[in-house]
Design a protein around this motif. Structure first.
Motif, PDB file in Angstrom:
ATOM      1  N   ALA A  19       3.993  14.640  -6.526  1.00  0.00           N
ATOM      2  CA  ALA A  19       4.961  13.648  -6.046  1.00  0.00           C
ATOM      3  C   ALA A  19       5.229  13.813  -4.553  1.00  0.00           C
ATOM      4  N   VAL A  20       5.302  15.048  -4.081  1.00  0.00           N
ATOM      5  CA  VAL A  20       5.524  15.292  -2.652  1.00  0.00           C
ATOM      6  C   VAL A  20       4.332  14.783  -1.843  1.00  0.00           C
ATOM      7  N   TYR A  21       3.131  15.088  -2.316  1.00  0.00           N
ATOM      8  CA  TYR A  21       1.930  14.659  -1.597  1.00  0.00           C
ATOM      9  C   TYR A  21       1.777  13.145  -1.640  1.00  0.00           C
ATOM     10  N   ALA A  22       2.127  12.529  -2.772  1.00  0.00           N
ATOM     11  CA  ALA A  22       2.058  11.070  -2.874  1.00  0.00           C
ATOM     12  C   ALA A  22       2.993  10.415  -1.867  1.00  0.00           C
ATOM     13  N   ARG A  23       4.193  10.966  -1.722  1.00  0.00           N
ATOM     14  CA  ARG A  23       5.119  10.392  -0.740  1.00  0.00           C
ATOM     15  C   ARG A  23       4.609  10.618   0.680  1.00  0.00           C
ATOM     16  N   PHE A  24       4.083  11.808   0.954  1.00  0.00           N
ATOM     17  CA  PHE A  24       3.505  12.058   2.285  1.00  0.00           C
ATOM     18  C   PHE A  24       2.439  11.015   2.609  1.00  0.00           C
ATOM     19  N   ARG A  25       1.527  10.771   1.676  1.00  0.00           N
ATOM     20  CA  ARG A  25       0.465   9.790   1.914  1.00  0.00           C
ATOM     21  C   ARG A  25       1.040   8.391   2.126  1.00  0.00           C
ATOM     22  N   GLY A  26       2.040   8.039   1.321  1.00  0.00           N
ATOM     23  CA  GLY A  26       2.565   6.687   1.374  1.00  0.00           C
ATOM     24  C   GLY A  26       3.355   6.367   2.623  1.00  0.00           C
ATOM     25  N   VAL A  27       3.951   7.356   3.254  1.00  0.00           N
ATOM     26  CA  VAL A  27       4.783   7.088   4.437  1.00  0.00           C
ATOM     27  C   VAL A  27       4.088   7.463   5.745  1.00  0.00           C
ATOM     28  N   THR A  28       2.820   7.832   5.685  1.00  0.00           N
ATOM     29  CA  THR A  28       2.061   8.224   6.878  1.00  0.00           C
ATOM     30  C   THR A  28       1.080   7.114   7.275  1.00  0.00           C
ATOM     31  N   PRO A  29       1.132   6.596   8.497  1.00  0.00           N
ATOM     32  CA  PRO A  29       1.906   7.101   9.638  1.00  0.00           C
ATOM     33  C   PRO A  29       3.316   6.521   9.793  1.00  0.00           C
ATOM     34  N   LYS A  65       8.629  16.482  11.810  1.00  0.00           N
ATOM     35  CA  LYS A  65       7.706  15.510  11.248  1.00  0.00           C
ATOM     36  C   LYS A  65       6.469  16.219  10.710  1.00  0.00           C
ATOM     37  N   VAL A  66       6.032  15.804   9.547  1.00  0.00           N
ATOM     38  CA  VAL A  66       4.816  16.348   8.934  1.00  0.00           C
ATOM     39  C   VAL A  66       3.718  15.314   9.133  1.00  0.00           C
ATOM     40  N   LEU A  67       2.759  15.622   9.999  1.00  0.00           N
ATOM     41  CA  LEU A  67       1.737  14.655  10.390  1.00  0.00           C
ATOM     42  C   LEU A  67       0.460  14.769   9.575  1.00  0.00           C
ATOM     43  N   GLU A  68       0.075  15.978   9.213  1.00  0.00           N
ATOM     44  CA  GLU A  68      -1.137  16.190   8.422  1.00  0.00           C
ATOM     45  C   GLU A  68      -0.847  17.246   7.363  1.00  0.00           C
ATOM     46  N   ALA A  69      -1.251  16.949   6.120  1.00  0.00           N
ATOM     47  CA  ALA A  69      -0.981  17.882   5.026  1.00  0.00           C
ATOM     48  C   ALA A  69      -1.896  17.576   3.861  1.00  0.00           C
ATOM     49  N   ALA A  70      -2.045  18.563   2.982  1.00  0.00           N
ATOM     50  CA  ALA A  70      -2.843  18.412   1.761  1.00  0.00           C
ATOM     51  C   ALA A  70      -2.403  19.489   0.780  1.00  0.00           C
ATOM     52  N   PRO A  71      -2.620  19.278  -0.510  1.00  0.00           N
ATOM     53  CA  PRO A  71      -2.303  20.334  -1.472  1.00  0.00           C
ATOM     54  C   PRO A  71      -3.055  21.624  -1.144  1.00  0.00           C
ATOM     55  N   ALA A  72      -2.372  22.743  -1.217  1.00  0.00           N
ATOM     56  CA  ALA A  72      -3.005  24.028  -0.915  1.00  0.00           C
ATOM     57  C   ALA A  72      -3.863  24.460  -2.099  1.00  0.00           C
ATOM     58  N   ALA A  73      -5.089  24.838  -1.795  1.00  0.00           N
ATOM     59  CA  ALA A  73      -6.013  25.265  -2.854  1.00  0.00           C
ATOM     60  C   ALA A  73      -5.849  26.762  -3.112  1.00  0.00           C
ATOM     61  N   VAL A  89       0.842  -1.203   0.000  1.00  0.00           N
ATOM     62  CA  VAL A  89       0.000   0.000   0.000  1.00  0.00           C
ATOM     63  C   VAL A  89       0.874   1.248   0.000  1.00  0.00           C
ATOM     64  N   GLN A  90       1.897   1.239   0.831  1.00  0.00           N
ATOM     65  CA  GLN A  90       2.783   2.393   0.909  1.00  0.00           C
ATOM     66  C   GLN A  90       3.453   2.675  -0.436  1.00  0.00           C
ATOM     67  N   ARG A  91       3.991   1.619  -1.047  1.00  0.00           N
ATOM     68  CA  ARG A  91       4.689   1.799  -2.319  1.00  0.00           C
ATOM     69  C   ARG A  91       3.738   2.213  -3.434  1.00  0.00           C
ATOM     70  N   ALA A  92       2.528   1.667  -3.424  1.00  0.00           N
ATOM     71  CA  ALA A  92       1.552   2.047  -4.448  1.00  0.00           C
ATOM     72  C   ALA A  92       1.204   3.525  -4.350  1.00  0.00           C
ATOM     73  N   LEU A  93       1.014   4.028  -3.131  1.00  0.00           N
ATOM     74  CA  LEU A  93       0.682   5.443  -2.962  1.00  0.00           C
ATOM     75  C   LEU A  93       1.852   6.329  -3.358  1.00  0.00           C
ATOM     76  N   ILE A  94       3.059   5.963  -2.956  1.00  0.00           N
ATOM     77  CA  ILE A  94       4.233   6.754  -3.321  1.00  0.00           C
ATOM     78  C   ILE A  94       4.369   6.834  -4.837  1.00  0.00           C
ATOM     79  N   ALA A  95       4.048   5.727  -5.520  1.00  0.00           N
ATOM     80  CA  ALA A  95       4.157   5.685  -6.981  1.00  0.00           C
ATOM     81  C   ALA A  95       3.031   6.426  -7.678  1.00  0.00           C
ATOM     82  N   GLY A  96       2.017   6.853  -6.915  1.00  0.00           N
ATOM     83  CA  GLY A  96       0.903   7.584  -7.501  1.00  0.00           C
ATOM     84  C   GLY A  96      -0.156   6.701  -8.129  1.00  0.00           C
ATOM     85  N   ASP A  97      -0.217   5.430  -7.736  1.00  0.00           N
ATOM     86  CA  ASP A  97      -1.230   4.530  -8.292  1.00  0.00           C
ATOM     87  C   ASP A  97      -2.633   5.048  -7.997  1.00  0.00           C
ATOM     88  N   ARG A  98      -3.497   4.975  -8.995  1.00  0.00           N
ATOM     89  CA  ARG A  98      -4.878   5.422  -8.827  1.00  0.00           C
ATOM     90  C   ARG A  98      -5.778   4.303  -8.290  1.00  0.00           C
TER      91      ARG A  98
END
Length: 306
Positions: free
Chosen positions: A216-226, A240-248, A118-127
């Motif tokens: 790519a930054v957000y994908a890695r954040f998702r993949g390595v959290t927690p 440590k970055v615990l919660e984040a999202a792309p800024a609108a 799951v972690q690797r799939a998210l880091i890779a940006g899998d949909r």
């Protein structure tokens, strides 16, 4: 059926609970108690805790060696079920259950064979994320597949959140396969396509590179959290970055540039800022990112990644 169940983390618990309502669990195999927290208190695995609640016999072992094999063989199981146990099942244990072993794996095999799908799939940006139940063989995650299912996961889910969803859905998928094996209708097909591999993550995998595009930054954040956790450095100190999202609708910032707002700390990437809302500075408790930002001196000169 008489089942032996092997698993360790929380993601394995829904399958154990589901199967325990349908079959006889003759043993639950899990890793030994491990030291957790700052005080390093010996703590049973989530699977061990669930087994105690269910009144099931437990075999705690770090390796499925000759002793574990003999103990399992004496129970004469019909089938072995494994979900993220954390160790390899080899012969002669592979052949101990009359119907062998099946494995619930949190990927759409042959994609992401290995420890961190799951972690690797998210880091890779899998949909697409999903789960597969396959016949366990000596080669890593390479057995014939009984069932696989794409599972709907929000595109903002972290690896931890995605695993919770996949674990619940995978429990039903595994129960269906066990039922089919029990009544003789199960059919497995060889995996097709080029496999990809999901090696275990290390602390270094959590380092955010602000010179990459936002996706790519957000994908890695998702993949390595927690785990192992997203992190950067600010002013030479780990953060440590615990919660984040792309800024609108935020103005661009240079990669690594920080800017505080009323609700978040924006950090620039190569294509747009990431809005960070919760952080944990080195040696301190987790806190609101805005509160951390207010406590910085010379904040205009600080850059993430330096």
């Amino acid at each position: 059926m008489r089942l032996v169940f092997a698993g360790t983390p929380a993601a394995a618990v829904p399958t154990l609970r589901r199967l325990a309502t349908l079959h006889e669990i003759v043993a639950v195999v899990t890793r030994p108690d491990a030291p957790l927290g700052r005080k390093r208190v010996l703590t049973p695995s989530p699977v061990a805790q669930a087994a105690v609640e269910l009144g099931l016999p437990i075999i705690r072992t770090a390796r499925l060696d000759d002793a574990a094999t003999a103990e399992i063989a004496a129970l004469q199981p019909d089938l072995g079920v494994i979900v993220a146990y954390g160790g390899l099942v080899r012969e002669p244990l592979l052949s101990v259950p009359a119907s062998g072993w099946i494995n619930l794996h949190f990927s759409l095999l042959p994609a992401w064979r290995g420890a961190a799908p799951v972690q690797r799939a998210l880091i890779a940006g899998d949909r697409e994320l999903g789960a597969s139940v396959f016949q366990l063989v000596a080669e890593l995650d390479a057995g014939d597949v009984f069932a696989r299912r794409v599972v709907a996961v929000p595109d903002t889910a972290t690896a931890g959140e995605a695993l919770e969803i996949l674990a619940a859905d995978g429990a039903d998928l595994t129960a269906d396969v066990v039922a089919a094996i029990a009544d003789g209708t199960a059919a497995a097909a060889p995996q097709t396509g080029e496999p990809t591999f999901a090696g275990k993550l290390s602390h270094g995998d959590g380092l955010l590179d602000w010179n990459l595009p936002l996706d790519a930054v957000y994908a890695r954040f998702r993949g390595v959290t927690p785990e192992p956790g997203a992190h950067t450095t600010v002013g030479g100190q780990s953060l440590k970055v615990l919660e984040a999202a792309p800024a609108a609708d935020a103005e661009p910032l240079a990669p690594g540039q920080l800017r505080g707002t009323k609700s978040a700390v924006l950090i620039g990437t190569a294509s747009g800022p990431l809005a960070v809302t919760r952080v944990q500075p080195a040696g301190r408790a987790a806190m609101n990112a805005v509160d951390w930002w207010r406590g910085q001196r010379g904040a205009d000169d600080l850059r993430a990644g330096s």
